[in-house]
Structures are given as C-alpha cells and as structure tokens.
Write a protein that holds these residues in place. Structure first.
Motif, PDB file in Angstrom:
ATOM      1  N   ILE A 266      22.326  51.096   8.056  1.00  0.00           N
ATOM      2  CA  ILE A 266      23.749  51.226   7.735  1.00  0.00           C
ATOM      3  C   ILE A 266      23.945  51.879   6.375  1.00  0.00           C
ATOM      4  O   ILE A 266      24.744  52.800   6.218  1.00  0.00           O
ATOM      5  CB  ILE A 266      24.430  49.846   7.706  1.00  0.00           C
ATOM      6  N   PHE A 267      23.201  51.392   5.386  1.00  0.00           N
ATOM      7  CA  PHE A 267      23.449  51.870   4.030  1.00  0.00           C
ATOM      8  C   PHE A 267      22.595  53.070   3.672  1.00  0.00           C
ATOM      9  O   PHE A 267      22.577  53.496   2.521  1.00  0.00           O
ATOM     10  CB  PHE A 267      23.231  50.733   3.026  1.00  0.00           C
ATOM     11  N   ASN A 268      21.871  53.583   4.671  1.00  0.00           N
ATOM     12  CA  ASN A 268      21.082  54.778   4.420  1.00  0.00           C
ATOM     13  C   ASN A 268      20.091  54.556   3.287  1.00  0.00           C
ATOM     14  O   ASN A 268      19.874  55.419   2.444  1.00  0.00           O
ATOM     15  CB  ASN A 268      22.028  55.935   4.057  1.00  0.00           C
ATOM     16  N   TYR A 269      19.513  53.364   3.282  1.00  0.00           N
ATOM     17  CA  TYR A 269      18.617  52.978   2.196  1.00  0.00           C
ATOM     18  C   TYR A 269      17.216  53.505   2.504  1.00  0.00           C
ATOM     19  O   TYR A 269      16.707  53.282   3.601  1.00  0.00           O
ATOM     20  CB  TYR A 269      18.599  51.454   2.085  1.00  0.00           C
ATOM     21  N   PRO A 270      16.583  54.217   1.584  1.00  0.00           N
ATOM     22  CA  PRO A 270      15.301  54.851   1.904  1.00  0.00           C
ATOM     23  C   PRO A 270      14.137  53.867   1.927  1.00  0.00           C
ATOM     24  O   PRO A 270      13.284  53.878   1.051  1.00  0.00           O
ATOM     25  CB  PRO A 270      15.137  55.882   0.784  1.00  0.00           C
ATOM     26  N   GLY A 271      14.090  52.997   2.930  1.00  0.00           N
ATOM     27  CA  GLY A 271      13.010  52.034   3.042  1.00  0.00           C
ATOM     28  C   GLY A 271      12.215  52.241   4.320  1.00  0.00           C
ATOM     29  O   GLY A 271      12.449  53.186   5.073  1.00  0.00           O
ATOM     30  N   VAL A 272      11.262  51.341   4.576  1.00  0.00           N
ATOM     31  CA  VAL A 272      10.395  51.470   5.752  1.00  0.00           C
ATOM     32  C   VAL A 272      11.202  51.388   7.046  1.00  0.00           C
ATOM     33  O   VAL A 272      10.929  52.089   8.019  1.00  0.00           O
ATOM     34  CB  VAL A 272       9.318  50.369   5.759  1.00  0.00           C
ATOM     35  N   ALA A 273      12.216  50.506   7.061  1.00  0.00           N
ATOM     36  CA  ALA A 273      12.964  50.299   8.294  1.00  0.00           C
ATOM     37  C   ALA A 273      13.708  51.564   8.699  1.00  0.00           C
ATOM     38  O   ALA A 273      13.704  51.953   9.863  1.00  0.00           O
ATOM     39  CB  ALA A 273      13.946  49.144   8.108  1.00  0.00           C
ATOM     40  N   LYS A 274      14.326  52.208   7.712  1.00  0.00           N
ATOM     41  CA  LYS A 274      15.035  53.458   7.993  1.00  0.00           C
ATOM     42  C   LYS A 274      14.040  54.494   8.517  1.00  0.00           C
ATOM     43  O   LYS A 274      14.315  55.206   9.481  1.00  0.00           O
ATOM     44  CB  LYS A 274      15.698  53.949   6.698  1.00  0.00           C
ATOM     45  N   LEU A 275      12.883  54.538   7.870  1.00  0.00           N
ATOM     46  CA  LEU A 275      11.831  55.456   8.301  1.00  0.00           C
ATOM     47  C   LEU A 275      11.476  55.207   9.756  1.00  0.00           C
ATOM     48  O   LEU A 275      11.328  56.136  10.554  1.00  0.00           O
ATOM     49  CB  LEU A 275      10.599  55.255   7.411  1.00  0.00           C
ATOM     50  N   MET A 276      11.365  53.927  10.110  1.00  0.00           N
ATOM     51  CA  MET A 276      10.950  53.589  11.464  1.00  0.00           C
ATOM     52  C   MET A 276      12.033  53.943  12.481  1.00  0.00           C
ATOM     53  O   MET A 276      11.736  54.498  13.536  1.00  0.00           O
ATOM     54  CB  MET A 276      10.644  52.097  11.553  1.00  0.00           C
ATOM     55  N   VAL A 277      13.291  53.640  12.158  1.00  0.00           N
ATOM     56  CA  VAL A 277      14.366  53.966  13.100  1.00  0.00           C
ATOM     57  C   VAL A 277      14.431  55.477  13.304  1.00  0.00           C
ATOM     58  O   VAL A 277      14.614  55.956  14.427  1.00  0.00           O
ATOM     59  CB  VAL A 277      15.709  53.413  12.577  1.00  0.00           C
ATOM     60  N   ASP A 278      14.245  56.235  12.219  1.00  0.00           N
ATOM     61  CA  ASP A 278      14.212  57.689  12.361  1.00  0.00           C
ATOM     62  C   ASP A 278      13.021  58.128  13.207  1.00  0.00           C
ATOM     63  O   ASP A 278      13.123  59.046  14.017  1.00  0.00           O
ATOM     64  CB  ASP A 278      14.135  58.354  10.976  1.00  0.00           C
TER      65      ASP A 278
END
Lengths: 319, 281
Positions: A266-278
């Motif tokens: 949601i917050f476009n935070y550059p973490g592992v989870a965002k990396l994984m969803v991408d």
C-alpha cells in the motif's frame, strides 16, 4: 528420568520440530513454485526461440536434472548465501534482496519498539480494571481491529492522517529521506498501521494471560490481606504472568509477516514484501522462493521463540 | 395457560443476547444477498452508467460510482457473492476435511495420529497470506485455485481443534462401551464422537470463516485473488484505491462491507450460547 533435564528435553524437542517444519516448508516453497505450468526456459526466451536455444538454456539452468536434485542444490545454495539469479533482470537475488531486507527489518523493528510497550500498557491496565468502561472500550477496539483486513486499517489511517488532518503525505514513500523530519513522515504511516494490527493481538493476549493469573487463589489471598489493586496486579500477578505474556508478544509479532506484505504494498515501501509481490507479478521464481523463505524463517523463528518462552517460563518444569 | 418453562431454550442455556442476534442477522443478510445478488442490483454489474468517475453518493447512485463510472451499490451486492461464496466453500472444505481427519486421528491414535499431526503442524508454520501468494504465483488465480488454497491454509487448524476435542470424547465411557460392543471406526466417529463435538466445531467454523474472508480480501487487494471483470470486496477496494486521497465512497463502502461481515460474525460467535460453544466432552 531426572526431573532437571525435562525442560532441556522439551526445548530440544521443540527445536527439532522447528527444523523439520523448516525442511517441509522449504520443500513446499520449492515445489509450489516449480509447478508453474509451461517450461521456464521457453517462457524466458519468448515465442521466437528455436528448440535448440530452449534445449541449451534448459541444460545451462540445470532444468534437466531430477527435481529432487535441483531441490537439494537450491537448499544448499540457501545455506551458503547463493540465492540464485533473477529471471527478469539477471541480477543475483542476494543483491536484489540485500537493501530491501534491511528496510523491512527497520520497519519491523520500529513497529515492535512502538507496539510492545503500548500493548503491554493497555493490556495490563485493561486487565487491572477488568469490566470497567475502559476495559470494555479497549476490548471492543481490539476485536474490531482484529476483525478487519490490514489494508482497511491502512486505508483508514490514510483517510484520517493524510486526507482529513493533512499531517502526512498519502500513498507515496518519498525517495528523499534526507532530513530527519522527512524520514519520520515516511515511516509514520506504515508504522501506525502495523502497530494497530500487531498491538490488537498483543493487547488481547496480554489481558487474557494476566486475568488468568489474577483469578488464582494466591492473588485472592493478596486481596484478602488488604493489598491495593495496583499492588495485587503488579507485585503478585504480573511476575507469574510474564511467561505467557512474553509468549503472546512473540506470537503477535508473527502477525507482522502478513501485515508487512499488505502495508509495504500500500505505502510503496521498498522492502522485501514489496519485492516479492512485484516478483509474483513478473513470475520471477528464484526471487519469489527466496523472499518466501525469508518470511517463513522469520515466522517460524517467532512462533518457535514463543513456544520456547512458554516452556522455559513454566515454573512446574523448573528444577 | 403458562408456558412450560422447562422446555424454553433460555432455560437450557441456549439464550442469545442482542449483540449475538444482531451479528447473526447481518451475517444472514449478506448470505441472502450473495444468493439473490443479480436480482436486486439496481444496475447491470459490469455496465458503465455514469459519465463521471468516483461519483459521490446521490439519489441515482446510492453508493456513488467507481473508477469507470459503474454503480458501486450493484458491484458491492454482486461482490458479496464472491466474498461470501468463496469463503464459505473454502471453510466448508477446510473444516469437513480437518474435522474428519481429526476424529480419525483421535480414534485410531498411534503412528497415524502422530505422523498426521506433525505434518499438519508443519503446514501451519507457513503464514497464510504468504502461502496464498506463492500458490497464486505458481499456478495462477482462478476460483477453484482460490478455494482450494484457502481451504488448504486453514485445514490444519481445523484438524488440530477437532482432534483435541475428539481425544477428550474418545476417553468417555460411552465410547468405550461402543468399542466393547464391537462397533467399527466409522460408526464411532459418526455416531459417538461427532455429535458430541458438533457445537464447538461450528463455533470454530465461524472463526475460521472470518480468517478466510480476511486472507481472501488481502489476496484480492494485492491483485491475486478474484480477477477482473469480476470483483469481490477486496478487489473492489483495490480497483478504487485511487479515490483514497479524496475519500470517495467507492473505496470506503467495500471496506465497510468486509468489516460488517467479519465483525458481525465475531460478534455472533462471541455471544453464542455457551451451551453450544463450550460443550466439549
């Protein structure tokens, strides 16, 4: 059997179970992503690839080996820090994850630092004045937060703090976190959301653990000899509830794993989870596998820790 | 003539308080909407009916319009079908498989019990949303995949719960008697154990239903659940997240719909007659 050994045996048993779980989990992660319909080599090379090129790539990637050997190779790689190469941009997965992991850990760390004291305070005071309006308010609030999805807590936080109060920026994680103020602003929203999600669990469990202790005869004894409410709870009940409470803390922190996935997205935070969803969107399997393993390992660590605390703090098993 | 008090439900501990009744009413309401959805939508679900997007609440569009100018009320009413339907299917599979396996494990005991318990505990060690992410990444998203994945995530929990209840019942005298009579395992499970764990199992089903709704909404919110043009409530929030910065009804109401379903279900379970909920053994 010597009684003094029992806690150690239980701890060893629990660690053994954690290890077996880890192996089964890695097995599941590897083969779930390995079930991808279609051939990886063909997908990578696109439609125009010649059969020779596909065969060559398959050979180079070791796809012709039996799945179990590839699994062993992958598992060995995980232990030695070789996480494979991303399908999408040909970079080593370890490099892609490095910074992201630090960011996610920072987020988790800050959230824990905020939510643990907050939850302890609210949980203990709610248990202390059980049945009061304050207690009912806290209970109702925690049930509500637990009953709604994490993204709803996040959207509500945005609506309140960004749209109505205009204190914080809405959905963007600014790349420029140079000043302290900007950093604070960037972290606030994700941390608020995660704190709500994690604290709700903690408060409930802390309250329940403490109330169970307050209901014991020795606390009643303290009440009968005339100890005040605060003294009853803090001196007599709390020390004995510390084990279950620590257990509750570790268990609730495992909710961070699910929460982080939603919040980072949601917050476009550059973490592992965002990396994984991408990575899920681009079907970048080595990346998905590594990220999934990171999450599973942190989750397992936390729930194992919770059980270990419960075992070690049980006075019946001591001595 | 006075009512025979000893027969009234209240006397037997089956009383419902008002909070539980409200919860049950809202859950049932959404269930009915899921069934009759297409009959009561004011506009066709997929049709663009307004030139404006993210329209406000008005006489014509009670809950405003979405990012394409579709009627939000129609989409939420239709979304109930996906959210409630998928969750219900998943929870039914999870609980029936889990409960049957749990009872078998409790009755048989021994190596079967131990092996299955260890294996399912291990599966329980994977966070739900993550499991969903990995599966969807691997095999793509479809209704069948979603239902089976969600069922697989919550089956171990149902198993563990049912097994612990069944182990208690299994030690009761009437089960020993039945065993001495020479009854076989299927009879023991279906006639002796199952009726005695039914109440708590139903309460557990409700709790698990809430978890499944939350994970399904989370997956859909990430774009991995129900795929367009269809949308469950999670997907509706995702579609209209652009409206968040000005707080349009299109992003608020699907969230409220989810919350109303899950909170009412929790309210109902928490206020369930204790005779039903806690009757273990």
């Amino acid at each position: 059997m010597q009684a003094s050994l029992i806690p150690y045996i239980l701890v060893a048993r629990r660690l053994g179970i954690a290890l077996i779980t880890l192996i089964i989990v890695s097995f599941a992660v590897f083969f779930a992503t390995d079930l991808l319909p279609g051939d990886v080599a063909e997908i990578l090379l696109g439609q125009a690839a010649t059969p020779e090129a596909v065969a060559g790539l398959r050979e180079a990637m070791g796809l012709n080996q039996p799945a179990f050997l590839r699994f062993l190779g992958w598992l060995g790689g995980l232990f030695t820090g070789d996480l494979g190469t991303s399908y999408v941009n040909q970079m080593p997965v370890a490099d892609l994850i490095g910074d992201r992991l630090a960011n996610s850990l920072k987020l988790a760390g800050v959230t824990s630092a905020v939510s643990v004291p907050l939850a302890l305070f609210l949980g203990i005071t709610a248990a202390m004045w059980r049945g009061s309006v304050y207690d009912r308010l806290v209970t109702a609030l925690t049930i509500t937060v637990i009953s709604v999805p994490e993204f709803m807590v996040a959207t509500l936080a945005v609506l309140i703090f960004a749209v109505w109060l205009k204190w914080l920026p809405a959905l963007s994680f600014g790349a420029e976190v140079g000043t302290f103020w900007a950093l604070l602003k960037a972290y606030t929203m994700p941390v608020i959301t995660l704190t709500f999600v994690v604290s709700a669990q903690m408060i409930r469990m802390t309250r329940a653990a403490l109330i169970e202790t307050i209901d014991t005869p020795y606390v009643e004894m303290a009440r009968l000899k005339g100890a005040g409410r605060i003294r009853q709870v803090l001196r007599h009940a709390l020390p004995n509830a510390l084990g279950p409470i620590a257990n509750a803390m570790a268990l609730s922190l495992s909710y961070l794993v699910g929460g982080v996935i939603i919040v980072e997205t949601i917050f476009n935070y550059p973490g592992v989870a965002k990396l994984m969803v991408d990575a899920v969107a681009t079907r970048d399997l080595p990346l998905i596998q590594s990220c999934a393993m990171i999450f599973c390992v942190s989750y397992l660590t936390l729930i194992t820790l919770a059980d270990l605390v419960a075992i070690l703090s049980n006075p019946r098993l001591r001595r | 003539m006075p009512k025979p008090m000893f027969l009234s439900p209240a006397r037997h501990g089956f009383r419902f308080n008002w909070a539980g009744r409200i919860g049950l009413a809202i859950v049932l309401l959404w269930g009915v909407i899921a069934l009759v959805g297409p009959l009561i939508t004011p506009y066709p679900v997929g049709e663009i009916v307004d030139w404006d997007y993210f329209g406000p609440m008005s006489q014509k569009f009670l809950l405003g319009t979405d990012y394409l100018g579709r009627d939000m009320l129609s989409r939420i009413l239709m979304g109930a079908r996906y959210t409630v339907g998928i969750s219900l299917a998943a929870v039914t599979i999870a609980c029936s498989v889990g409960v049957v396996l749990g009872m078998i494990a409790a009755v048989l005991g021994g190596i079967f019990d131990m092996g299955l318990s260890r294996l399912l505990d291990a599966i329980n060690g994977i966070p739900g949303l993550l499991f969903g992410l990995v599966v969807v990444a691997a095999v793509g998203s479809s209704l069948t995949v979603l239902i089976l994945t969600l069922a697989a995530i919550y089956m171990p929990g149902a198993y563990r719960f049912a097994r612990s209840l069944a182990v208690n019942v299994n030690t009761m005298d009437f089960v020993t008697v039945a065993r001495a009579r020479g009854e076989r395992t299927p009879y023991l499970i279906a006639r002796e154990i199952f009726p005695n764990i039914l109440g708590p199992v139903l309460a557990d089903l409700g709790v698990r239903f809430v978890f499944i709704v939350l994970v399904l909404s989370g997956l859909s919110f990430l774009g991995l659940g129900v795929q367009p043009p269809n949308a469950d409530w999670g997907a509706l929030v995702r579609e209209n997240i652009g409206a968040l910065s000005f707080g349009a009804p299109a992003v608020v109401f699907p969230s409220l719909a989810i919350a109303s379903l899950t909170i009412s279900m929790n309210l109902f379970i928490d206020n369930m007659p204790t005779r039903i909920r806690d009757r273990s053994a």
